[in-house]
Design a protein around this motif. Structure first.
Motif, PDB file in Angstrom:
ATOM      1  N   ALA A  79      -9.401  -6.298   5.673  1.00 20.96           N
ATOM      2  CA  ALA A  79      -8.582  -5.096   5.516  1.00 20.96           C
ATOM      3  C   ALA A  79      -7.158  -5.322   6.011  1.00 20.96           C
ATOM      4  O   ALA A  79      -6.199  -4.800   5.440  1.00 20.96           O
ATOM      5  CB  ALA A  79      -9.212  -3.925   6.255  1.00 20.96           C
ATOM      6  N   VAL A  80      -7.014  -6.127   7.072  1.00 19.32           N
ATOM      7  CA  VAL A  80      -5.679  -6.409   7.611  1.00 19.32           C
ATOM      8  C   VAL A  80      -4.888  -7.253   6.622  1.00 19.32           C
ATOM      9  O   VAL A  80      -3.700  -7.003   6.372  1.00 19.32           O
ATOM     10  CB  VAL A  80      -5.794  -7.117   8.971  1.00 19.32           C
ATOM     11  N   ARG A  81      -5.544  -8.262   6.025  1.00 21.74           N
ATOM     12  CA  ARG A  81      -4.840  -9.114   5.064  1.00 21.74           C
ATOM     13  C   ARG A  81      -4.350  -8.301   3.875  1.00 21.74           C
ATOM     14  O   ARG A  81      -3.207  -8.435   3.435  1.00 21.74           O
ATOM     15  CB  ARG A  81      -5.755 -10.241   4.596  1.00 21.74           C
ATOM     16  N   LEU A  82      -5.209  -7.437   3.344  1.00 23.11           N
ATOM     17  CA  LEU A  82      -4.818  -6.642   2.180  1.00 23.11           C
ATOM     18  C   LEU A  82      -3.756  -5.604   2.551  1.00 23.11           C
ATOM     19  O   LEU A  82      -2.858  -5.318   1.757  1.00 23.11           O
ATOM     20  CB  LEU A  82      -6.046  -5.956   1.578  1.00 23.11           C
ATOM     21  N   GLN A  83      -3.840  -5.055   3.766  1.00 23.31           N
ATOM     22  CA  GLN A  83      -2.829  -4.091   4.191  1.00 23.31           C
ATOM     23  C   GLN A  83      -1.471  -4.771   4.347  1.00 23.31           C
ATOM     24  O   GLN A  83      -0.439  -4.224   3.952  1.00 23.31           O
ATOM     25  CB  GLN A  83      -3.250  -3.422   5.499  1.00 23.31           C
ATOM     26  N   ARG A  84      -1.469  -5.964   4.910  1.00 29.69           N
ATOM     27  CA  ARG A  84      -0.204  -6.697   5.031  1.00 29.69           C
ATOM     28  C   ARG A  84       0.369  -7.024   3.650  1.00 29.69           C
ATOM     29  O   ARG A  84       1.592  -7.039   3.458  1.00 29.69           O
ATOM     30  CB  ARG A  84      -0.430  -7.994   5.811  1.00 29.69           C
ATOM     31  N   LEU A  85      -0.521  -7.284   2.710  1.00 29.60           N
ATOM     32  CA  LEU A  85      -0.076  -7.572   1.352  1.00 29.60           C
ATOM     33  C   LEU A  85       0.709  -6.403   0.771  1.00 29.60           C
ATOM     34  O   LEU A  85       1.839  -6.574   0.283  1.00 29.60           O
ATOM     35  CB  LEU A  85      -1.304  -7.881   0.484  1.00 29.60           C
ATOM     36  N   VAL A  86       0.150  -5.199   0.827  1.00 27.93           N
ATOM     37  CA  VAL A  86       0.865  -4.050   0.249  1.00 27.93           C
ATOM     38  C   VAL A  86       2.104  -3.703   1.065  1.00 27.93           C
ATOM     39  O   VAL A  86       3.126  -3.280   0.502  1.00 27.93           O
ATOM     40  CB  VAL A  86      -0.074  -2.820   0.101  1.00 27.93           C
ATOM     41  N   ASN A  87       2.044  -3.901   2.386  1.00 31.71           N
ATOM     42  CA  ASN A  87       3.236  -3.658   3.212  1.00 31.71           C
ATOM     43  C   ASN A  87       4.383  -4.584   2.809  1.00 31.71           C
ATOM     44  O   ASN A  87       5.546  -4.165   2.723  1.00 31.71           O
ATOM     45  CB  ASN A  87       2.913  -3.868   4.689  1.00 31.71           C
ATOM     46  N   SER A  88       4.074  -5.864   2.577  1.00 31.07           N
ATOM     47  CA  SER A  88       5.105  -6.828   2.201  1.00 31.07           C
ATOM     48  C   SER A  88       5.705  -6.501   0.842  1.00 31.07           C
ATOM     49  O   SER A  88       6.916  -6.608   0.639  1.00 31.07           O
ATOM     50  CB  SER A  88       4.525  -8.245   2.189  1.00 31.07           C
ATOM     51  N   LEU A  89       4.848  -6.086  -0.099  1.00 28.48           N
ATOM     52  CA  LEU A  89       5.336  -5.731  -1.424  1.00 28.48           C
ATOM     53  C   LEU A  89       6.244  -4.506  -1.375  1.00 28.48           C
ATOM     54  O   LEU A  89       7.297  -4.455  -2.019  1.00 28.48           O
ATOM     55  CB  LEU A  89       4.164  -5.471  -2.378  1.00 28.48           C
ATOM     56  N   ARG A  90       5.846  -3.513  -0.582  1.00 31.20           N
ATOM     57  CA  ARG A  90       6.677  -2.312  -0.484  1.00 31.20           C
ATOM     58  C   ARG A  90       8.031  -2.646   0.141  1.00 31.20           C
ATOM     59  O   ARG A  90       9.074  -2.147  -0.302  1.00 31.20           O
ATOM     60  CB  ARG A  90       5.962  -1.232   0.334  1.00 31.20           C
ATOM     61  N   ALA A  91       8.022  -3.499   1.177  1.00 31.60           N
ATOM     62  CA  ALA A  91       9.286  -3.872   1.821  1.00 31.60           C
ATOM     63  C   ALA A  91      10.173  -4.666   0.858  1.00 31.60           C
ATOM     64  O   ALA A  91      11.384  -4.454   0.805  1.00 31.60           O
ATOM     65  CB  ALA A  91       9.008  -4.689   3.079  1.00 31.60           C
ATOM     66  N   HIS A  92       9.566  -5.571   0.096  1.00 32.69           N
ATOM     67  CA  HIS A  92      10.364  -6.395  -0.813  1.00 32.69           C
ATOM     68  C   HIS A  92      11.041  -5.561  -1.900  1.00 32.69           C
ATOM     69  O   HIS A  92      12.227  -5.726  -2.178  1.00 32.69           O
ATOM     70  CB  HIS A  92       9.494  -7.466  -1.468  1.00 32.69           C
ATOM     71  N   PHE A  93      10.280  -4.641  -2.514  1.00 24.29           N
ATOM     72  CA  PHE A  93      10.825  -3.851  -3.614  1.00 24.29           C
ATOM     73  C   PHE A  93      11.497  -2.555  -3.149  1.00 24.29           C
ATOM     74  O   PHE A  93      12.031  -1.807  -3.959  1.00 24.29           O
ATOM     75  CB  PHE A  93       9.726  -3.539  -4.630  1.00 24.29           C
ATOM     76  N   ALA A  94      11.448  -2.300  -1.822  1.00 25.31           N
ATOM     77  CA  ALA A  94      12.082  -1.098  -1.246  1.00 25.31           C
ATOM     78  C   ALA A  94      11.674   0.151  -2.027  1.00 25.31           C
ATOM     79  O   ALA A  94      12.513   0.985  -2.392  1.00 25.31           O
ATOM     80  CB  ALA A  94      13.603  -1.250  -1.234  1.00 25.31           C
ATOM     81  N   CYS A  95      10.383   0.288  -2.286  1.00 24.14           N
ATOM     82  CA  CYS A  95       9.894   1.389  -3.112  1.00 24.14           C
ATOM     83  C   CYS A  95       9.141   2.415  -2.268  1.00 24.14           C
ATOM     84  O   CYS A  95       8.929   2.232  -1.063  1.00 24.14           O
ATOM     85  CB  CYS A  95       9.008   0.867  -4.235  1.00 24.14           C
ATOM     86  N   GLY A  96       8.715   3.488  -2.914  1.00 25.40           N
ATOM     87  CA  GLY A  96       8.068   4.584  -2.193  1.00 25.40           C
ATOM     88  C   GLY A  96       6.635   4.315  -1.820  1.00 25.40           C
ATOM     89  O   GLY A  96       6.165   4.753  -0.764  1.00 25.40           O
ATOM     90  N   SER A  97       5.897   3.606  -2.676  1.00 22.28           N
ATOM     91  CA  SER A  97       4.491   3.344  -2.373  1.00 22.28           C
ATOM     92  C   SER A  97       3.991   2.135  -3.137  1.00 22.28           C
ATOM     93  O   SER A  97       4.525   1.775  -4.190  1.00 22.28           O
ATOM     94  CB  SER A  97       3.625   4.560  -2.730  1.00 22.28           C
ATOM     95  N   VAL A  98       2.958   1.501  -2.573  1.00 20.98           N
ATOM     96  CA  VAL A  98       2.256   0.389  -3.213  1.00 20.98           C
ATOM     97  C   VAL A  98       0.767   0.621  -2.995  1.00 20.98           C
ATOM     98  O   VAL A  98       0.349   1.041  -1.907  1.00 20.98           O
ATOM     99  CB  VAL A  98       2.668  -0.982  -2.629  1.00 20.98           C
ATOM    100  N   ALA A  99      -0.040   0.336  -4.019  1.00 17.71           N
ATOM    101  CA  ALA A  99      -1.489   0.489  -3.899  1.00 17.71           C
ATOM    102  C   ALA A  99      -2.183  -0.700  -4.543  1.00 17.71           C
ATOM    103  O   ALA A  99      -1.757  -1.182  -5.598  1.00 17.71           O
ATOM    104  CB  ALA A  99      -1.952   1.793  -4.545  1.00 17.71           C
ATOM    105  N   LEU A 100      -3.230  -1.175  -3.890  1.00 19.39           N
ATOM    106  CA  LEU A 100      -4.078  -2.233  -4.418  1.00 19.39           C
ATOM    107  C   LEU A 100      -5.432  -1.612  -4.722  1.00 19.39           C
ATOM    108  O   LEU A 100      -6.089  -1.071  -3.829  1.00 19.39           O
ATOM    109  CB  LEU A 100      -4.218  -3.358  -3.387  1.00 19.39           C
ATOM    110  N   LEU A 101      -5.863  -1.680  -5.983  1.00 19.15           N
ATOM    111  CA  LEU A 101      -7.075  -0.993  -6.416  1.00 19.15           C
ATOM    112  C   LEU A 101      -8.056  -1.977  -7.042  1.00 19.15           C
ATOM    113  O   LEU A 101      -7.678  -2.814  -7.872  1.00 19.15           O
ATOM    114  CB  LEU A 101      -6.760   0.113  -7.433  1.00 19.15           C
ATOM    115  N   ARG A 102      -9.321  -1.859  -6.659  1.00 22.40           N
ATOM    116  CA  ARG A 102     -10.397  -2.717  -7.158  1.00 22.40           C
ATOM    117  C   ARG A 102     -11.092  -2.034  -8.324  1.00 22.40           C
ATOM    118  O   ARG A 102     -11.418  -0.842  -8.267  1.00 22.40           O
ATOM    119  CB  ARG A 102     -11.400  -2.990  -6.029  1.00 22.40           C
TER     120      ARG A 102
END
Length: 380
Positions: free
Chosen positions: A21-44
């Protein structure tokens, strides 16, 4: 962040020993920071539904949702093609996250940019990653190219997480796991529940456990705050170090300072030798302060110094000592009210409540009471 920096962060997490869960959370956090966007979601993708595994910028309710692909044309469009799908700000397709964006909870989303990408693992469609920006033009013509460049790192993170889950499954069916892993499995089994509330809580604990900052467990008497504190410790980087439990309500005021910080020889009548306190005993590990709202004000001031500077001072000595502890506190009281009444320090409250974690009572956990009953019966 540049694209290379983002890739480096993602790749670094691939080789780090992190809970899934930490790895996947860091993944979406990094993507949001890179694109400076409002939200990022990873869905299975699970049959005909998409289930969020990690989100950043969405409300906590999003983690409990299941998005039927047939009901969400944007998600269906992302799933249907390889590569990045970008939606213009005036797209007529409804957005699946209406009412779920932080700061806009319960409200239709304003006009905004959106893009997403389907993810494949071992040749099969695994799910999607979606990005939303509330300001028009955030995702320019270059943004889809950048997301595509990150596809391999994103899919690698998902693949590693999936592989680790398979390894854990094998361990439970015959592999001989190390002692630390067996302990963690026992801790998992002690927390019984399948309700949305408990699933969300366990996800939140996995994310918070990776931090070194204090955490504050909130809840009524009997909700299992001590059990969840143990869970946080087991999932943290400090799992091989001591977890020291202090019941603050059971500390006599006259002995509280000595118990927590230790004392020097001769510091008071009966102090015949030097003695370390509970905080020193937790050095390198975790200090669990149960019923922290019962601490005397004088002790609160000394505890604040420990949190701020990583120092303690034994009773009867002027020499400070360095300690390295992660503090988890718990209380069944309303600390904000205690602050207003002058019974709890405002600065200590803010230090402890960096990560407030409410523990839901059993009455808010649906059919979990039935599972608890079955668990108790099987043990007997």
């Amino acid at each position: 962040m540049t694209i290379d920096t983002t890739q480096l962060l993602l790749l670094t997490d691939l080789v780090a020993d992190l809970p899934a869960a930490v790895r996947l959370q860091r993944l979406v956090n990094s993507l949001r920071a890179h694109f400076a966007c409002g939200s990022v979601a990873l869905l299975r993708l699970e049959q005909e539904h998409l289930r969020p595994l990690a989100v950043d910028g969405l409300t906590s309710d999003a983690l409990g949702r299941r998005f039927a692909v047939k009901d969400h044309p944007r998600l269906a469009a992302i799933l249907a093609r390889r590569g990045v799908t970008r939606f213009p700000h005036d797209s007529p397709l409804s957005d699946p996250y209406d009412g779920l964006i932080d700061g806009h909870a319960g409200q239709p989303l304003p006009v905004h940019d959106c893009m997403g990408m389907a993810l494949n693992v071992e040749g099969e469609r695994w799910g999607v990653v979606t990005l939303d920006a509330l300001d028009i033009g955030r995702f320019d013509a270059q943004a889809p190219c950048e997301l595509e460049q990150l596809a391999s790192a994103i899919e690698a993170a998902v693949r590693i997480t999936r592989l680790e889950a398979e390894i854990r499954a094998l361990r439970t069916t015959g592999w001989s796991a190390p002692a630390s892993a067996r302990t963690a499995l026992r801790e998992d089994n002690e927390i019984v529940g399948q309700s949305e509330a408990i699933v969300h809580l366990l996800h939140e604990l996995r994310v918070v456990a990776d931090s070194e900052l204090p955490a504050l467990l909130l809840g009524e008497t009997g909700v299992g705050k001590e059990l969840f504190a143990h869970r946080l410790h087991q999932l943290s980087r400090r799992v091989g170090k001591p977890l020291v439990h202090v019941n603050c309500a059971a500390l006599p005021e006259s002995l509280a300072e000595s118990e927590l910080f230790g004392h020097a020889k001769g510091a008071f009548s009966g102090a015949t030798s030097e003695r370390p306190g509970r905080i020193e005993a937790a050095d390198g590990g975790t200090l669990f302060l149960d019923e922290v709202g019962e601490l005397p004000l004088a002790i609160q001031a000394k505890l604040l110094r420990t949190l701020q500077n990583g120092e303690i001072q034994r009773l009867g000595t002027d020499r400070p000592r360095r300690v390295n502890v992660r503090v988890i506190a718990a209380t069944n009281r309303q600390l904000r009210e205690l602050v207003r009444e002058g019974a709890f320090r405002d600065d200590l409250y803010h230090r402890l409540s960096v990560y407030p974690i409410p523990i839901p009572p059993l009455r808010e956990r649906g059919n979990d009471v039935l599972l608890l009953g079955v668990s108790s019966f099987s043990v007997q």
